[in-house]
Motif scaffolding. Structure first.
Motif, short mmCIF file in Angstrom:
data_model
loop_
_atom_site.label_atom_id
_atom_site.label_comp_id
_atom_site.label_asym_id
_atom_site.label_seq_id
_atom_site.Cartn_x
_atom_site.Cartn_y
_atom_site.Cartn_z
N LYS A 1 59.22 64.57 26.19
CA LYS A 1 60.46 65.33 26.06
C LYS A 1 60.55 66.46 27.08
O LYS A 1 61.63 66.79 27.56
CB LYS A 1 60.58 65.90 24.64
N VAL B 1 56.40 73.81 17.71
CA VAL B 1 55.42 73.36 18.70
C VAL B 1 54.45 74.53 18.88
O VAL B 1 54.80 75.52 19.54
CB VAL B 1 56.09 72.98 20.04
N ASP C 1 53.40 63.00 23.04
CA ASP C 1 54.75 62.78 22.50
C ASP C 1 55.70 63.90 22.92
O ASP C 1 56.90 63.65 23.12
CB ASP C 1 54.69 62.70 20.97
N TYR C 2 55.16 65.11 23.02
CA TYR C 2 56.03 66.23 23.43
C TYR C 2 56.26 66.24 24.94
O TYR C 2 57.37 66.54 25.41
CB TYR C 2 55.46 67.57 22.98
N TYR D 1 63.02 72.37 19.60
CA TYR D 1 61.56 72.44 19.67
C TYR D 1 61.21 73.86 20.09
O TYR D 1 61.57 74.31 21.18
CB TYR D 1 61.02 71.41 20.66
N GLN E 1 50.03 72.45 21.40
CA GLN E 1 50.75 71.22 21.05
C GLN E 1 51.80 70.84 22.09
O GLN E 1 52.28 69.71 22.10
CB GLN E 1 51.39 71.38 19.67
N GLN E 2 52.12 71.77 22.99
CA GLN E 2 53.04 71.45 24.09
C GLN E 2 52.44 70.46 25.08
O GLN E 2 53.15 69.91 25.92
CB GLN E 2 53.48 72.73 24.81
#
Length: 219
Positions: A52, A35, A48-49, A8, A43-44
């Motif tokens: 992670k 990302v 959903d990210y 990512y 988007q970080q």
């Protein structure tokens, strides 16, 4: 160790750039999952990210079901999982030297110029662009002064940061020089850093990792 590697990444993130270099030096195939740190409010920060990487940062490396965060931890994981070619030298003394060079970049220079710091200056404190630029240059120049001294005065420095093969310190140095050039830092006082950077960029592993060569690069 046959599980898929998934990185990512953001094309202009210097921390992700470090890991791309390490993966390339190891000759490892991996999937890049972009990302975008600006688009969609970053988007970080998407749920959903964040599952992670709760730090809302890149890079994140997924190896099968394992998830590894923090660029230096990822690089050391790669070195332990795929020992050849080595990113860290054989002896404890040499490993300590290489780690210290890498950490000047990863622990002291880069965090002060990270996107989230600059966004806080801009959005919360409303610091003018010219003052933000001065801040960026101030800490890069101070860190580069130390690196130039350490590298130019030590016989352990070779064509690369340590000897005649690129390793962990080079993975950190080259992206930080990219950042320095991006923000207009005068590199005249750092000839050893420039020499090592140019030696590294002549290698396919470094060239392929350049920001402009990434699938999510914006030209």
């Amino acid at each position: 160790m046959g599980e898929q590697l998934r990185l990512y990444s953001y094309w202009r993130s210097s921390a992700a750039y470090r890991v791309r270099i390490g993966l390339n030096l190891k000759g490892l195939r991996y999937e890049t999952v972009p990302v975008h740190l600006i688009r969609d409010g970053g988007q970080q920060h998407l749920p959903d990210y964040v599952v992670k990487n709760p730090q809302h940062m890149v890079p994140t490396l997924q190896h099968g079901v394992r998830i590894i965060r923090q660029s230096l931890a990822i690089l050391e994981y790669l070195d332990e999982a795929w020992p050849s070619p080595r990113l860290l030298p054989m002896t404890a003394r040499d490993r300590a030297r290489v780690r210290s060079l890498a950490q000047i970049v990863a622990s002291d220079i880069h965090p002060l110029n990270n996107l989230r710091v600059l966004q806080y200056f801009e959005n919360t404190w409303h610091v003018p662009q010219s003052e933000r630029d001065d801040w960026i240059k101030r800490w890069i120049v101070e860190g580069f002064g130390a690196l130039e001294s350490l590298l130019s005065q030590d016989s352990a420095t070779g064509q690369y940061c340590h000897g005649q093969t690129p390793g962990l310190a080079d993975c950190c140095l080259v992206p930080q020089v990219f950042n320095a050039r991006r923000f207009g830092v005068d590199m005249t006082d750092f000839p050893t850093l420039v020499r090592i950077e140019q030696a590294c960029l002549a290698l396919p592993a470094f060239d392929q990792a350049r920001p402009e060569n990434q699938p999510d690069a914006q030209h």
